[in-house]
Structures are given as structure tokens and as C-alpha cells.
Motif scaffolding. Structure first.
Motif, short mmCIF file in Angstrom:
data_model
loop_
_atom_site.label_atom_id
_atom_site.label_comp_id
_atom_site.label_asym_id
_atom_site.label_seq_id
_atom_site.Cartn_x
_atom_site.Cartn_y
_atom_site.Cartn_z
N ALA A 222 0.83 -1.20 0.00
CA ALA A 222 0.00 0.00 0.00
C ALA A 222 0.87 1.26 0.00
O ALA A 222 0.57 2.24 -0.69
N ARG A 226 0.96 0.95 -4.25
CA ARG A 226 -0.20 1.78 -4.56
C ARG A 226 0.06 3.26 -4.31
O ARG A 226 -0.65 4.12 -4.81
N ILE A 228 -0.29 5.19 -1.60
CA ILE A 228 -1.34 5.94 -0.95
C ILE A 228 -0.72 7.12 -0.19
O ILE A 228 0.37 7.01 0.38
N THR A 229 -1.41 8.25 -0.20
CA THR A 229 -0.85 9.47 0.39
C THR A 229 -1.84 10.23 1.27
O THR A 229 -1.41 11.08 2.06
N THR A 230 -3.13 9.97 1.17
CA THR A 230 -4.12 10.77 1.87
C THR A 230 -4.71 10.02 3.06
O THR A 230 -4.63 8.80 3.14
N LYS A 232 -7.81 9.65 3.62
CA LYS A 232 -8.91 8.85 3.11
C LYS A 232 -8.40 7.50 2.60
O LYS A 232 -9.00 6.45 2.87
N GLU A 233 -7.30 7.52 1.86
CA GLU A 233 -6.71 6.27 1.37
C GLU A 233 -6.16 5.44 2.52
O GLU A 233 -6.25 4.21 2.50
N ALA A 236 -8.99 3.65 4.16
CA ALA A 236 -9.42 2.51 3.36
C ALA A 236 -8.49 1.32 3.58
O ALA A 236 -8.94 0.17 3.66
N PHE A 237 -7.18 1.58 3.68
CA PHE A 237 -6.24 0.49 3.95
C PHE A 237 -6.52 -0.13 5.32
O PHE A 237 -6.52 -1.36 5.47
#
Length: 294
Positions: A222, A226, A228-230, A232-233, A236-237
Motif C-alpha cells: 500500500a 499503490r 497511498i498518500t491521503t 482517506k486512502e 481505506a487500507f
């Protein structure tokens, strides 16, 4: 079965807390000047900095699962069964139980380096806490300079830079790296290399399990695959590694999810059992003088 993932973007920290509780976890603010007593010490410690974190209250004692202080230092404890090897009590040093280490770290230190430099003045010993339990932990530190780990191995505290930005339970970090690199098919061993980062962006075999090493790999994917930086992301993780309470997981399940913005000082606590979300900011409220439980 906890999982931690840290991100460079705004220095975000996210974790699931899966440790079985005897008293409920809740978002808690401890003001600067709060006095507390380590389980195996007679003298109390007065907190230099305000602390905001996921905590349990046992009698009049707070057990901190993770938190951030007003200076922006983040610390979290994760279960480290079998592998944990603590030292013996030493005169002239502050002797702490594993449960009290995180409070000590956040109470009196502004940076991860301050904690690391101060380790020579403490010993973590295998003693029971106020709830008559002894928990094996290892710890993650985070500040504006990055993510670090501290593990009790061979009777001493071993420190390292956590370049992956992921942390789970046993085994030790170096073993997690060895397993990650074997999964990626490279020979980097217990080192997180540029090749490891590159391999994480490729198509790799799916992971069907959810043990600590599986979740370490999922977090690394992740973070680096992927990208992810936010928040929100990140949320989700965390949902993807959350363990539901059901007939298959009557004891070991996710009690809360936490997202900490190290840059701003905000802590977002989601009670997984009720769905209730509590948010507070330790930097904005550092001058508060009372304990707050949300």
C-alpha cells in the motif's frame, strides 16, 4: 494482530488496535503536568508535554496504546510475543514495565532522537502492570524526520530506522524484511533496498492470509506500490486489515482504528464496535489543564 502504516504526506500515522481489552479503549487527553506512577516504581513522574492517544483506564492508571504529544512525537506499542527479551532491573536507572514505556517516551521527549538518546537511562523489565498482566511489546516512533522502531531483543533495546513505514506484531522487523524480500523474489535479505521498493510496484502474487507477516507485506504494498498518500486512502487500507468481531474472532478483533496527523496534531479515533468517531487536536489544545475522555 495490530497493523501500523505511516505516510510521508503530512506525516500520517494509521493503525488498527486488535489487542484484547479488559477495560474499553477510548480517545484520551492527558494535560502537561499530569502525574503518573510506573507500575514498579514508588516515585511519580510529572509529564512535561500534553499527550493525546488511544488509552485504557485501569483504576487510576492509563495504559496508552498509541498517541501523539504536543511536540508532534508519535509512539505506538504493538504485541511482540515470544520474541520479546527484556533486561534486569538496574540501580541508577529508571526501570519500566513494557506497558509504561510509551507513557515515558511521550511524557518527556520532543523528538524520536531524544527518546533514542535517553534509552541509556532506562531499563525495560518483565514485570506485571496494574491490571496484574505483563504484556510483551515493541514500539514505533514517528516525528518529522521519519519512522523508527525499538525492539527488546537479547535483554536490550534495539533501535532502527523503519524505512518501510510498516509495523505489525512478531517477528522482529529484520525478519519481516527478510520475508518481504523473499515474497518479492529478490535477495536483499533483511534490508529494505531500492530494489525492494521497485519490486513492490510490480504485479506480485496475491496474499490470502492475514498473519503479522502477511499484513506487513500488505502495508508495504500500500505504501510503495499503490503509493497511498491521503488520510482517506489510509482509512481505506485500515479497513482492509480490520478484524471483525464474530464467531471466528470472539476475542482477537479490531477495537479501534486511529489516524494521527503528526504535522497538525490531530487524532481521529474510530471505535470499531460502535462506529463512533472522536477527533481532537493536541497541539491546538496543549494549554488545557484537565483530563478529557472522548
Amino acid at each position: 494482530m495490530c497493523t501500523v502504516l505511516t505516510l510521508d504526506q503530512k506525516n500520517l500515522f494509521g493503525r488498527t488496535m486488535d489487542f484484547p481489552f479488559r477495560t474499553p479503549w477510548g480517545l484520551t487527553f492527558l494535560p502537561a503536568g499530569y502525574q503518573w506512577q510506573p507500575a514498579n516504581q514508588q516515585e511519580k513522574i510529572s509529564d512535561r508535554y500534553a499527550i493525546l492517544g488511544g488509552m485504557r483506564l485501569v483504576g487510576n492508571h492509563y495504559l496508552i496504546g498509541d498517541g501523539i504529544n504536543e511536540q508532534g512525537l508519535v509512539c505506538a506499542e504493538l504485541f511482540f510475543s515470544v520474541a520479546a527479551s527484556y533486561g534486569q532491573e538496574e540501580q541508577g536507572k529508571l526501570n519500566l514495565t513494557p506497558q509504561d514505556f510509551i507513557h515515558w517516551a511521550l511524557a518527556s521527549h520532543a523528538t524520536a532522537q531524544e527518546v533514542i538518546d535517553d534509552l541509556v537511562n532506562i531499563t525495560v523489565v518483565k514485570k506485571k502492570w496494574f491490571d496484574d498482566q505483563q504484556y510483551p511489546y515493541h514500539w514505533l516512533l514517528m516525528d518529522s524526520t521519519g519512522t523508527y522502531g525499538i525492539e527488546p531483543l537479547g535483554g536490550r533495546l534495539v533501535c532502527f530506522k523503519n524505512d518501510v513505514g510498516a509495523y505489525t506484531n512478531t517477528p522482529a522487523y529484520i525478519t519481516q524484511l527478510e520475508k518481504l524480500n523473499r515474497y518479492l523474489g529478490n535477495d536483499s535479505g533483511g534490508v529494505f533496498t531500492a530494489q525492494s521498493k521497485k519490486d513492490l510496484t510490480k504485479e506480485n502474487p496475491p496474499i490470502s492470509g492475514r498473519n503479522s507477516s502477511d499484513r506487513f507485506i500488505l502495508a508495504a504494498q500500500a505504501r510503495w506500490g499503490r503509493k497511498i498518500t491521503t488520510s482517506k486512502e489510509l482509512s481505506a487500507f485500515l479497513r482492509s486489515v480490520t478484524v471483525p468481531k464474530n464467531e471466528h474472532h470472539p476475542h482477537n478483533y479490531t477495537h479501534y482504528q486511529a489516524i494521527i496527523n503528526q504535522e497538525s496534531g490531530e487524532y481521529r479515533f474510530r471505535n470499531q464496535l460502535t462506529g463512533k468517531i472522536a477527533t481532537y487536536n493536541v497541539k491546538e489544545n496543549a494549554q488545557e489543564k484537565v483530563i478529557r475522555r472522548f
